[in-house]
Design a protein around this motif. Structure first.
Motif, PDB file in Angstrom:
ATOM      1  N   PRO A 243       0.823  -1.234   0.000  1.00 39.92           N
ATOM      2  CA  PRO A 243       0.000   0.000   0.000  1.00 39.92           C
ATOM      3  C   PRO A 243       0.848   1.271   0.000  1.00 39.92           C
ATOM      4  O   PRO A 243       0.492   2.258  -0.649  1.00 39.92           O
ATOM      5  CB  PRO A 243      -0.816  -0.127   1.293  1.00 39.92           C
ATOM      6  N   ILE A 244       1.982   1.242   0.734  1.00 42.74           N
ATOM      7  CA  ILE A 244       2.866   2.405   0.754  1.00 42.74           C
ATOM      8  C   ILE A 244       3.474   2.614  -0.627  1.00 42.74           C
ATOM      9  O   ILE A 244       3.584   3.742  -1.123  1.00 42.74           O
ATOM     10  CB  ILE A 244       3.971   2.218   1.816  1.00 42.74           C
ATOM     11  N   ALA A 245       3.865   1.506  -1.284  1.00 41.43           N
ATOM     12  CA  ALA A 245       4.435   1.589  -2.634  1.00 41.43           C
ATOM     13  C   ALA A 245       3.438   2.186  -3.616  1.00 41.43           C
ATOM     14  O   ALA A 245       3.788   3.030  -4.455  1.00 41.43           O
ATOM     15  CB  ALA A 245       4.874   0.199  -3.099  1.00 41.43           C
ATOM     16  N   THR A 250       1.869   6.721  -7.096  1.00 44.25           N
ATOM     17  CA  THR A 250       0.794   7.651  -7.438  1.00 44.25           C
ATOM     18  C   THR A 250       1.229   9.096  -7.218  1.00 44.25           C
ATOM     19  O   THR A 250       1.017   9.964  -8.073  1.00 44.25           O
ATOM     20  CB  THR A 250      -0.465   7.346  -6.603  1.00 44.25           C
ATOM     21  N   ALA A 251       1.871   9.339  -6.086  1.00 37.17           N
ATOM     22  CA  ALA A 251       2.340  10.694  -5.774  1.00 37.17           C
ATOM     23  C   ALA A 251       3.388  11.155  -6.786  1.00 37.17           C
ATOM     24  O   ALA A 251       3.360  12.300  -7.254  1.00 37.17           O
ATOM     25  CB  ALA A 251       2.916  10.733  -4.364  1.00 37.17           C
ATOM     26  N   TYR A 273      14.751   2.397  -1.445  1.00 36.69           N
ATOM     27  CA  TYR A 273      14.084   1.652  -0.384  1.00 36.69           C
ATOM     28  C   TYR A 273      14.836   0.358  -0.062  1.00 36.69           C
ATOM     29  O   TYR A 273      14.995  -0.003   1.118  1.00 36.69           O
ATOM     30  CB  TYR A 273      12.649   1.315  -0.784  1.00 36.69           C
ATOM     31  N   ILE A 274      15.310  -0.344  -1.091  1.00 33.79           N
ATOM     32  CA  ILE A 274      16.062  -1.578  -0.864  1.00 33.79           C
ATOM     33  C   ILE A 274      17.307  -1.286  -0.034  1.00 33.79           C
ATOM     34  O   ILE A 274      17.623  -2.003   0.919  1.00 33.79           O
ATOM     35  CB  ILE A 274      16.450  -2.233  -2.206  1.00 33.79           C
ATOM     36  N   PHE A 275      18.015  -0.198  -0.398  1.00 37.55           N
ATOM     37  CA  PHE A 275      19.191   0.191   0.387  1.00 37.55           C
ATOM     38  C   PHE A 275      18.796   0.479   1.828  1.00 37.55           C
ATOM     39  O   PHE A 275      19.459   0.029   2.775  1.00 37.55           O
ATOM     40  CB  PHE A 275      19.865   1.425  -0.215  1.00 37.55           C
TER      41      PHE A 275
END
Length: 333
Positions: A243-245, A250-251, A273-275
């Protein structure tokens, strides 16, 4: 020096209402003294500062490392920033679990998730008092219990292909030049650092005091502050991150004016994000190769856990802590 074999079993106190201890009778241990008190810490204990700190003081008196003791050099052991290491009152509380001759009983492993809400207004103080030696059971259902756990390697396994697919599809659809694509990609990576800060500060550290808000907070972030060395509940499960992704892509699409550009930027966001997630994991379970900049970031995050959880919200970058003045000031005992 390696941990010594110990014939004395050390019973660990279970956490409030729910805790399952990692080990109640370790086969080997690190031994420390505070005055006349002797502490046998299990050899597999995960110290946030790494095993080099345990090794440096094995068999020695460590009174000077705690509040009230004289500040002395540590014999070569160091934080990433080279300053003398002082433990907090929280660390002393954790250490007391390993005091020899202290008799406690192990609590039955009660699933913790649907119990924390009952703490109501006491939840905030409880969840911000860490217990390093505890890995609790979350759910009575074995299926739910296993689904609540995520190994660190799942993060790149799931998200690297998604990042690559977003980059390729976005570039083909947008017909951007390579140079423009990489600028968009870097924008997405920078956007992640802001999202990391915003979510951590305003969502993960929102104060709750009733049953369901407490329960949801615990599931998303409270569990990590309460049990910071629970390695299977440290990275974000992909299902919970989805949901955050979706909100982020979208943003970014709205900010950049098209879905195609949003996808290219989102590819950069995923890499950042992976880092973040892998760095966060190894921040707790590695000395990060002794690299200065990474050790400074680690020290900052350990302060967030064990000294002041109301500042230092940036984990992979301190940028937004500087911008919004939530950079932690040096705390002295």
């Amino acid at each position: 020096m390696a941990p010594r074999e110990s014939s004395e079993a050390v019973d660990l106190a279970a956490g409030p209402q729910s805790s399952t201890v990692v080990s109640s009778s370790p086969s080997s241990s690190w031994t420390f003294t505070l005055g006349t008190a002797v502490y046998c810490v299990p050899g597999d204990f995960q110290h946030p500062g790494g095993k080099q700190l345990l090794r440096a003081f094995d068999g020695k008196d460590i009174s000077h490392l705690f509040p009230g003791g004289p500040l002395q050099p540590r014999g070569g052991a160091s934080d990433g920033d080279g300053v003398l290491h002082r433990h907090t009152v929280v660390a002393k509380t954790i250490l007391e679990r390993f005091r020899t001759g202290k008799r406690t009983t192990d609590a039955e492993s009660t699933p913790v998730v649907f119990e924390v809400g009952k703490l109501e207004e006491k939840y905030h103080d409880w969840v911000n008092t860490p217990e390093n030696d505890v890995k609790p059971r979350f759910f009575r259902s074995e299926v739910c219990e296993q689904l609540s756990k995520t190994s660190w390697w799942v993060i790149p396994l799931v998200w690297v292909p998604i990042s690559a697919a977003c980059f390729v599809r976005g570039r083909i659809s947008s017909k951007l030049s390579v140079h423009q694509c990489w600028l968009c990609f870097l924008f997405g990576a920078l956007f992640w650092t802001f999202a990391e800060y915003f979510v951590h500060r305003f969502l993960f550290h929102v104060r709750t005091s009733s049953y369901w808000p407490n329960t949801l907070h615990f599931l998303f972030h409270g569990c990590h502050h309460k049990f910071p060395m629970d390695d299977m509940r440290l990275v974000m499960p992909p299902v919970a991150a989805a949901p955050i992704a979706l909100a982020l892509v979208t943003a970014e699409s709205l900010l950049l004016g098209s879905r195609a550009l949003g996808l290219v930027a989102f590819a950069g966001t995923i890499v950042a994000y992976i880092f973040y997630d892998l760095f966060h994991y190894f921040c707790h379970f590695s000395d990060l190769g002794g690299l200065k900049i990474l050790c400074v970031l680690k020290a900052n995050h350990m302060q967030h856990h064990y000294v002041d959880h109301t500042s230092g919200y940036g984990i992979s970058s301190p940028l937004w802590d500087f911008v919004f003045r939530t950079k932690r000031h040096q705390v002295s005992d």
